[in-house]
Each structure stands twice: as C-alpha cells, then as structure tokens.
Design an enzyme around this catalytic site. Structure first.
Site, PDB file in Angstrom:
ATOM      1  N   ASP A 488       0.836  -1.194   0.000  1.00 28.01           N
ATOM      2  CA  ASP A 488       0.000   0.000   0.000  1.00 28.01           C
ATOM      3  C   ASP A 488       0.873   1.247   0.000  1.00 28.01           C
ATOM      4  O   ASP A 488       2.081   1.152   0.125  1.00 28.01           O
ATOM      5  CB  ASP A 488      -0.880  -0.047   1.257  1.00 28.01           C
ATOM      6  CG  ASP A 488      -2.290   0.345   0.953  1.00 28.01           C
ATOM      7  OD1 ASP A 488      -2.495   1.075  -0.024  1.00 28.01           O
ATOM      8  OD2 ASP A 488      -3.185  -0.066   1.700  1.00 28.01           O
ATOM      9  N   GLY A 533      -2.979   8.567  -3.276  1.00 27.72           N
ATOM     10  CA  GLY A 533      -3.517   9.915  -3.462  1.00 27.72           C
ATOM     11  C   GLY A 533      -4.071  10.174  -4.839  1.00 27.72           C
ATOM     12  O   GLY A 533      -4.825   9.395  -5.388  1.00 27.72           O
ATOM     13  N   ASP A 554     -10.548   3.514  -2.041  1.00 28.09           N
ATOM     14  CA  ASP A 554     -11.195   2.396  -1.340  1.00 28.09           C
ATOM     15  C   ASP A 554     -12.688   2.284  -1.655  1.00 28.09           C
ATOM     16  O   ASP A 554     -13.421   3.264  -1.648  1.00 28.09           O
ATOM     17  CB  ASP A 554     -11.035   2.569   0.174  1.00 28.09           C
ATOM     18  CG  ASP A 554      -9.598   2.324   0.601  1.00 28.09           C
ATOM     19  OD1 ASP A 554      -8.718   2.251  -0.282  1.00 28.09           O
ATOM     20  OD2 ASP A 554      -9.364   2.219   1.812  1.00 28.09           O
TER      21      ASP A 554
END
Ligand code: GLA
Length: 742
Positions: A488, A533, A554
C-alpha cells in the site's frame, strides 16, 4: 406577573415553552475533560455561554484535534410537558448532533451516548451524523419536574470542526404513535425469509393491521399476500415471518396501520434471487486451463472442479518435476522456462471430466489470469485474527468456493507486531500465534497466502510499514511462504514531503525497491500495488513489475461507491491492463462486511447493496478483469452470495485467456454498455441501468457490433436467448450479462 417575567427570562436565555415542548438553544461550554463536570451541583459560572446549534470553532473556540469539551445546559422541565400526552412515563431529549461522539448526563446520570469514545474498550467509533434521541423514564431519580435540571454533554472531537451542532435541544413527551416502529430483516439460514417486527415502545397498548405483499418484479403478479391483526403491548415486539423462494425477482412490501392513531409504517425490500443454475453432479472444471510460475519457484495450484464428492484426480502425462495429489493439488518445481501441457482427469461416482492444462514457466509468467480469493479487509479491517482467517478459509473449502478457483487467502493490514526485533525483522502480533503454521496449512490444501505492507514507516491502518526494512520483510515473508503481497502507499507520502520530491520517479522508487527483494526470493510473490492519493498507479505500475494495481480509492458497500469506483473510475482504463499486469478496482463488497468497525458483536452487517446492485458489481468487475477477492466473512456467507460468486460462465469472463479488459462501448442516457473480446472469438457484453428508474431496452440494438449476432447467451442464467427475449426491462442499478457469437 411572575409567570410573564419567567417567560420573558426564558426567551432571553433562548428557552421557549409551549404546551408540550421545551426548546433550548443556549448552553455553557468548557473545553477539556473531567467527569465531575457531569454533576449538577458543580460551579460552572465561569464557563462560556454558547449557541448549541453551532460547532465550537464557529464561536471562537479552537478546533483542537483529539479534544474533549463539556456542555452544561440548565433547563426547567415543567410538568405541563405531559398535558394531553398519550402516556406519562417517558421524556424524549432530542439532542443537537455532536461532532464526533457524545455522552449525555441528566443531573449526573448517564442517559445516552452515541458513537464510542476512544476510551471505550471496543475502540473509537465516530457518529457525527447520527440523530441523538435519548429517552428517560420519569420515574428515574434524575428527572426533576418543575425544577432546574442540568444536562451535561461530554463531546469528543477527533479532528477538524467539533462540538454540538445542527439543532437545538428539545424535550418532548412522546405521543403513542411515535413509539411505533417496524424493522425488516432478511434471514438466510435454511428457508429464506423476512422477519417483520412491529414494536410499540411506549406504555399505551395499541393494535393495528400488518399487510404484506410479494410482487414478481418481472410479471407484476402477486406472489404472496397476507394480513395480520397485531396487538402491541409495550416493548413486546410482534414478529411476522414471511418465507420466500429465490427463484424469482420479487419485491416485498410491509405496511402496518395502527388502529388507534391511524399512523402508517411502510417499507419495501427487493428480495434476493438466484440466477445461477445448480452445478451438475458430474465433475466440471471451472478454472482457466493455465497457470504461470517462474523457473525454480514452487508450484501451488488446486484444480477448481465442482461435482459430487468424493472425487479423484489423475494425470497420465504429468511432466517430470510435478506432482498431483488424488485430491487435485498440483505441486513441484520446474527449473527452466517451458510451456508444459498435460491432461488432468477428475472422476466421481457420477462421471468423468478432463482438462488440457498448460503450465507456463518463465520469468514474467505469474498472474496469467487475475487472482481469485479472499482478503480480510472489507469484513474484519484491523480486527483480523488467525482464527477469523482460518474460519473463512475452511468455509471457502467447505462451501465449494475453492471449486471455482478462489485460491488466495490474503491478510490485509493489522497482522504486524508493534515493534521490530533487534535484527530488524518483523513478526506477526499476538492475534496470529503461528503465521508459518497457517501458511503450511493453506499450502497443503493447494491454497495460496497473501500478506500486506506499505513502503512508508507506517501502514494505512497505523501499523509498522516496511520503510528501511524492505529486505528483512521480503525474507521473512519468504520463510513464511507468502505468495502475494499487497503493498500500500499511505505514509510514504511523508517521505516524499521530507525529500520535497513529488516527481514521477518518487512514485516508482519505493515500489521498485520492494520488487527487487521480492524477486530475490526463491518463490513467486504476486505483487499488488495499492492506491495512492491523486497519482495514477496504472500509468507506471508496469515499470515496478506490478502484477496488479489499484485503479480507484477504497470501495465500500454502497451504490454510490460501486458507481464511482466501477463505472466512473474504470472508464478508459482498459489500455493499462494486460496478462500478468491487471487493473484492480478493489475488493468485492457482497456478503457480510463491516471493515471491523461495526457496532454489533460480530462486527459485520449484510452488504448495503441491493441484490440487483450485487449482480451489477460482479458483472462489471469480471468484465474489467478485476482481481476477484471476496471481502466478506465466508463462514457467514449465504446461498445467494455463493451463487453470485460461483457462476462458472460469469467467472470465465474475468479469467478469459485473451486477457483483454472491457471498456465502455456505449452510453445512452442511463444505459451503459461495457464489452470485451474473448479468446474464443465471441464478445462479453454487460448492459447496465445506472439510473434511478427501471428501463425497457432492446438488447439487440445495444450489442456493440456491426455484424448480426448468431447466438446470444445470458451468462447469469446460463441460457441462450431467443429473439423476443432480447427485449427486456432492466431494473434500476441492475444489468444483463451476455456472451455473443457472430
Ligand atoms: C488502504 C487500502 C485498503 C486497506 C487499508 C488497510 O486504505 O486501500 O484496501 O488495505 O489501507 O489499512
């Protein structure tokens, strides 16, 4: 005279009195935290007077992150609030909203709270938008009628604006009709049914009629109707159970009409429906006939075959270096690049089936088809444990999902120990007593194991990330037997800020670094890159040797999210996806989800998507060659969800060997058509209604091809369609999924 004076004084203080309500818009505020401030007698003369309908930072107070504040509202509750009321036992305090959570005390006694304070053992849970109606029984000592009361509200603000806001405090006496409520819950154990529960929360008994109808959404025919007289005593909910079958697309409407007050409560729900036909009892191979591995890496593959058990697997031309167990688990190693083709036979009491299978051995051969499996995040969030992972894995096997190719078991964030060892390695935390044991257990069953980390100092969930320890982490993961890494982004943003480097290279650098160490391990680790981002991972994921990359932020289990993540953010992205390097619009949100945040004991709830929206979700995700990672607790998965995930013809689109992701071919108002070419020369077409009303369509006109169709198959129903069946209604947020041959 005295009364007039009192009314004038109360008006000055922002307090109004009418026949039945008390309304207050002013109170006293002090930032800080002291439970003694709940006590009615404490001296608050130095506190500041504020408007409780506006947040504290709008009134000169600092915003303060992770801060507490207390409000004290002095109010006289006159006996007249009960004038003409249906019942005399309770008062409702309708409080202003609180940003984020609150506890409310009446004369020192806690009468209600919304959300959870950080001090709560179950963890902080925000509830800024919730309505706060606290009900107090007037027999409680804390209620003082015709006298002054102090309502003290403790508020916790996590960040940004804070304090009480939105509406004044009103104190009312409940009317009988206000105590009536109706709750519909879908129960999917055994025979599917809706439980309809009508309750009367107040002391006056009442009665009325509950009418329930079930309408076939396709034909408009009434499938069921019932009418029941209900007699409702206080807080003794009456439950009516309405069984239904999942073979039709139906709508249930429940209406309760109260005989005493005339109040009508009505709710309508779409019923779950199964389109996938039952699998045959004879063996059927459900997976793509290909798997890729790097030279020298262990092969871990479980043949996904449905059919009656027991079933036995054999292969007469298995290449040297490979083994196949009788239960269909392929293992072994091949040292050199090769393309190996062999035939696997599955046999049970009902018959035999075979599949010509290809093992592609080469440096860039992993991820031949998008990975299918499970990930812990959408259900358990940071509350994931080894036990929960095992429960979902066992259910993946027992419920037959492994027979459809679901084979990765991936732990997301929340597994990491709080500190690294002196040698820099990072263990799992106490929620995972034996990571190695867990992985060995998976591998024995031909299932693969995934882990999560981030290139920054911390992960998105605030656990330790891999920054500075990339080599150590990759080596530990190899020891455990990791087959998949979700890497991530999150706090790596701080590194870029420190270095003041926001260039293209600064995105690629941390991912390349981890890739280098993954490649050094003697096993294949599918490399899945997280979102970051505003930067577009799909533009450069390939240069980091990514096997997949997130193409959206998400996901969550709402139509808004499916529309945004799916229809909007996947648009125009097909060019970035190819075999071994897939776009990833995020994990599935069907079944019971909750991200570890839920309020109930098990922390999970039924997805908020309607059944139509769930068909749309799976249809679009398979069209865009998404990683198919189940996000719910499989142990609690019902038949509806199982059928949604185990349609072999639908999954075959996701796993198609041509590996060409769909894109939007047509948009006509609210109708969107997405299509992709397939390895056998046919095309897959999803026709979606993203609007808010049902739409009549002629699918023949929407198939994106100049050539006339020879055959049109409905993939969900697994049935060839006649000319007349191409004219149909697509319900709002619903779809049709076709395979078309020319
Ligand atoms: C990010 C990811 C999620 C999940 C969490 C874990 O938000 O996008 O999928 O992995 O981090 O903290």
């Amino acid at each position: 005279m005295k009364k007039l004076f009192l009314v004038a004084l109360m008006a000055l203080m922002g307090l109004q009195l009418d026949a039945q309500n008390v309304t207050v818009s002013k109170g006293l505020l002090k930032q800080g935290d002291d439970l003694n401030w709940a006590k009615p007698e404490m001296d608050d003369t130095s506190w500041s007077e504020v408007d409780i309908t506006k947040r504290w930072d709008e009134q000169g107070f600092p915003q303060n992150t992770k801060a507490y504040g207390w409000y004290r509202i002095h109010v006289t509750i006159p006996k007249s609030v009960f004038q003409g009321a249906d019942q005399q036992n309770a008062l409702i305090l309708n409080m202003p909203k609180a940003d984020d959570v609150d506890e409310c005390y009446l004369n020192g006694k806690l009468i209600g709270s919304t959300g959870r304070m950080p001090t709560n053992a179950a963890g902080y849970f925000p509830a800024s938008n919730d309505v706060r109606n606290y009900v107090v029984n007037i027999k409680e000592d804390c209620v003082r009628l015709d006298a002054e009361n102090v309502i003290a509200v403790r508020v916790y603000n996590r960040g940004g604006s804070g304090g009480l806001y939105n509406n004044p405090l009103t104190i009312t006496c409940p009317k009988a009709a206000e105590g009536l409520s109706m709750r519909l819950s879908d129960t999917n154990v055994g025979q599917y049914h809706y439980d309809i529960e009508v309750n009367n929360a107040y002391s006056t008994a009442t009665n009325g009629t509950l009418d329930v109808t079930i309408i076939d959404r396709e034909t408009g025919a009434k499938v069921k109707s019932l009418s029941k007289k209900l007699s409702l005593k206080r807080n003794k909910p009456v439950r009516v159970t309405v069984p239904y079958n999942m073979d039709k697309m139906c709508q249930l409407t429940a209406t309760y009409t109260d005989a005493k007050t005339g109040k009508v409560l009505s709710e309508s729900k779409q019923l779950k429906y199964v389109l996938t036909p039952a699998a045959p009892a004879t063996p059927r191979f459900n997976g793509a006939p290909v798997f890729g591995v790097r030279p020298g890496s262990p092969v871990i593959y479980r043949f996904p075959v449905s059919g009656e058990k027991p079933m036995k697997f054999t292969c007469n031309d298995l290449p040297a270096g490979l083994q196949l167990t009788e239960s269909g688990v392929l293992s072994g190693k091949i040292g050199k690049p090769a393309v190996l083709t062999f035939t696997v036979v599955a046999e049970n009491a009902k018959g035999k089936a075979s599949q010509e299978f290809t093992l592609k051995v080469g440096a860039d051969m992993i991820g031949q088809t998008p990975p299918m499996g499970w990930n812990s995040w959408n259900c358990w969030g940071l509350t994931v444990t080894q036990e929960k992972v095992m429960a979902s894995t066992q259910a993946l096997i027992d419920k037959g999902l492994a027979e459809y190719g679901y084979s990765y078991i991936n732990i997301d964030d929340g597994w990491e120990a709080p500190e690294r060892n002196p040698d820099g390695t990072l263990d799992a935390n106490q929620k995972f007593p034996s990571m190695k044991g867990l992985v060995d257990w998976l591998h024995e069953r031909g299932l693969k194991f995934g882990i999560y980390s981030a290139p920054g100092a911390t992960t998105c969930g605030g656990y330790l990330g891999s920054l500075g320890y990339e080599k150590e982490d990759a080596e530990v993961w190899n020891k455990w037997g990791v087959d998949y890494l979700k890497y991530d982004w999150c706090s790596y943003e701080n590194v870029r800020a420190q270095e003041n480097d926001y260039g293209f290279a600064s995105c690629i650098r941390p991912y390349l670094l981890m890739q280098k160490f993954l490649r050094q391990q003697p096993r294949d680790i599918f490399y899945s890159l997280g979102p970051l981002g505003g930067t577009q991972v799909y533009l450069w994921g390939l240069y980091c040797d990514g096997n997949s990359w997130r193409t959206a932020q998400d996901i969550n289990d709402t139509w808004h999210s499916i529309y945004d993540v799916g229809f909007r953010q996947q648009l125009g992205k097909s060019q970035y996806s190819s075999i071994g390097h897939w776009n990833d619009p995020d994990m599935l949100v069907v079944g019971k989800v909750g991200y570890g945040l839920g309020e109930n004991t098990k922390g999970l709830r039924e997805t908020r998507l309607t059944p139509d929206e769930q068909y749309t979700h799976i249809t679009l995700w398979t069209l865009v060659s998404s990683n198919m990672l189940i996000g719910c607790d499989i142990a609690q998965m019902d038949d509806f969800t199982l059928n949604l995930l185990c349609n072999n013809e639908v999954n075959a689109i996701d796993q198609d060997l041509l590996g060409k992701q769909a894109d939007r071919a047509l948009k006509e108002g609210d109708i969107e058509v997405w299509s992709r070419p397939l390895a056998d020369g046919a095309i897959a077409v999803g026709i979606f209604n993203v609007g808010e009303t049902d739409r009549q369509v002629d699918m023949k006109k929407l198939i994106p091809s100049e050539k006339p169709a020879k055959n049109v198959r409905d993939l969900w129903r697994q049935k060839d369609l006649s000319e007349s069946e191409l004219n149909c209604t697509i319900p709002l947020h619903g779809c049709r999924y076709l395979k078309v041959w020319f």
